[in-house]
Motif scaffolding. Structure first.
Motif, PDB file in Angstrom:
ATOM      1  N   HIS A 162      16.846  -5.331  20.789  1.00  0.00           N
ATOM      2  CA  HIS A 162      17.670  -4.472  19.943  1.00  0.00           C
ATOM      3  C   HIS A 162      19.025  -5.106  19.630  1.00  0.00           C
ATOM      4  O   HIS A 162      19.581  -4.916  18.542  1.00  0.00           O
ATOM      5  CB  HIS A 162      17.858  -3.111  20.637  1.00  0.00           C
ATOM      6  CG  HIS A 162      18.609  -2.136  19.807  1.00  0.00           C
ATOM      7  ND1 HIS A 162      19.530  -1.242  20.343  1.00  0.00           N
ATOM      8  CD2 HIS A 162      18.614  -1.900  18.470  1.00  0.00           C
ATOM      9  CE1 HIS A 162      20.046  -0.508  19.374  1.00  0.00           C
ATOM     10  NE2 HIS A 162      19.504  -0.885  18.227  1.00  0.00           N
ATOM     11  N   ASN A 222      16.507   1.625  21.106  1.00  0.00           N
ATOM     12  CA  ASN A 222      15.525   0.778  21.782  1.00  0.00           C
ATOM     13  C   ASN A 222      14.095   1.254  21.546  1.00  0.00           C
ATOM     14  O   ASN A 222      13.176   0.444  21.401  1.00  0.00           O
ATOM     15  CB  ASN A 222      15.814   0.759  23.290  1.00  0.00           C
ATOM     16  CG  ASN A 222      17.166   0.154  23.607  1.00  0.00           C
ATOM     17  OD1 ASN A 222      17.724  -0.601  22.810  1.00  0.00           O
ATOM     18  ND2 ASN A 222      17.715   0.500  24.778  1.00  0.00           N
ATOM     19  N   VAL A 225      12.864   0.058  18.264  1.00  0.00           N
ATOM     20  CA  VAL A 225      12.468  -1.356  18.326  1.00  0.00           C
ATOM     21  C   VAL A 225      11.092  -1.492  18.974  1.00  0.00           C
ATOM     22  O   VAL A 225      10.225  -2.227  18.485  1.00  0.00           O
ATOM     23  CB  VAL A 225      13.515  -2.167  19.117  1.00  0.00           C
ATOM     24  CG1 VAL A 225      13.072  -3.607  19.266  1.00  0.00           C
ATOM     25  CG2 VAL A 225      14.863  -2.091  18.431  1.00  0.00           C
TER      26      VAL A 225
END
Length: 328
Positions: A162, A222, A225
């Motif tokens: 990230h 996150n 991602v």
């Protein structure tokens, strides 16, 4: 061709150097032998009265073959085979569009994770369905182990990914992504090698995964991602094998997959831009219908000359008419 005798062939008189005829029988010393025609032969074990660079006009072009390796194509067969290219372009477009919708928050992260889960379930079912002796009985459970390992690794690396490109501008990320996607399409294996255990397109896969990491690093959290990169792995690493299994099982099903991917891509393009939608439709029509017709049309301009002057091509023992010998 004149022959100068040392002895007279009629009475055996030995000629002197100054004598041109036999003083006994008056026969001439020199006689003319009829010249016989010698035909050139393509051999090396006998000496022939020809130069090394001699070209025999009668036999030089006797082995000439025009377009000996010319293939005759069927239009609809080529249309079916072009589905490999159409599918991969649609796969790339779907991934980029899913990233755009996620980046603009049109797709919530819950929906992205749900999509990943559904694709994993579908791919797992297909692998289990096509499980046979070639892959062994434990492929399904081996795939589950690999999936669990990949899931844990990717989840742990998501915070690193990230923040991987925080110091890089969006323009640079976009430029790199375009280059990587082009590399992915250029080096992708559009054949049937995905049905075997040998992987033949590492450059293509690495380019696609790298592009997904670059795009994923621009998302909001996150978990975003993780969801996008996992989605990329499913599309670029798993789907070629699944589509290869489907093609080997049924050509009609393979064409149906092409149609589904096409309709899905069009439905994702429409809310963004009608111009891009029309461009995508024209591109698919060009690849699917125009390119096969173009290939068949240019075959009449092919002029390939083969003959005995070509380099020798070794043939494996057991091959007949270009067919491979049966394996034991």
């Amino acid at each position: 061709m004149e022959i100068s005798h040392k002895f007279c062939p009629w009475d055996g008189h030995e000629f002197l150097e100054t004598e041109t005829a036999c003083p006994l029988c008056s026969n001439l010393r020199c006689a003319t032998r009829p010249q016989t025609y010698v035909r050139w032969r393509k051999i090396l074990y006998e000496k022939q009265p020809f130069e090394d660079n001699y070209v025999d006009k009668e036999t030089f072009l006797i082995g000439l073959k025009m377009n000996a390796n010319l293939r005759t194509y069927d239009f609809w067969t080529l249309v079916q085979e072009s589905s490999s290219v159409s599918q991969q372009i649609s796969i790339v477009a779907i991934f980029v569009l899913v990233f755009f919708y996620t980046w603009e928050s049109y797709i919530p992260v819950e929906l992205l994770i749900t999509l990943d889960t559904l694709l994993t379930a579908v791919f797992g079912y297909v692998i289990h369905f096509f499980e046979d002796e070639e892959f062994g009985d434990n492929i399904f459970f081996s795939s589950l182990k690999t999936f669990a390992l990949l899931f844990g690794t990717l989840l742990g690396l998501s915070p690193v990914l990230h923040t991987l490109t925080n110091s890089i501008s969006n323009d640079t990320i976009c430029a790199l992504t375009v280059i990587l996607i082009i590399l992915h399409l250029l080096f992708h294996d559009y054949g049937d090698s995905f049905s075997s255990n040998t992987f033949t397109a590492p450059v293509s896969l690495n380019a696609a995964i790298f592009a997904s990491v670059l795009l994923g690093s621009r998302l909001h959290s996150n978990i975003h991602v993780f969801g996008l990169i996992f989605f990329a792995i499913e599309l670029f690493a798993l789907s070629p094998h699944i589509r290869s299994f489907v093609k080997g099982y049924s050509v009609e099903a393979y064409v149906s997959v092409t149609a589904v991917l096409f309709l899905l891509t069009v439905s994702l393009f429409l809310p963004i831009s009608k111009a891009l939608t029309v461009l995508y439709i024209f591109l698919m029509a060009f690849i699917t219908f125009v390119c096969p017709f173009w290939l068949i049309w240019i075959q009449k301009y092919k002029h390939e000359i083969n003959g005995p002057w070509d380099e020798a091509v070794p043939t494996a023992k057991g091959e007949v008419d270009g067919d491979e010998a049966p394996t034991k």
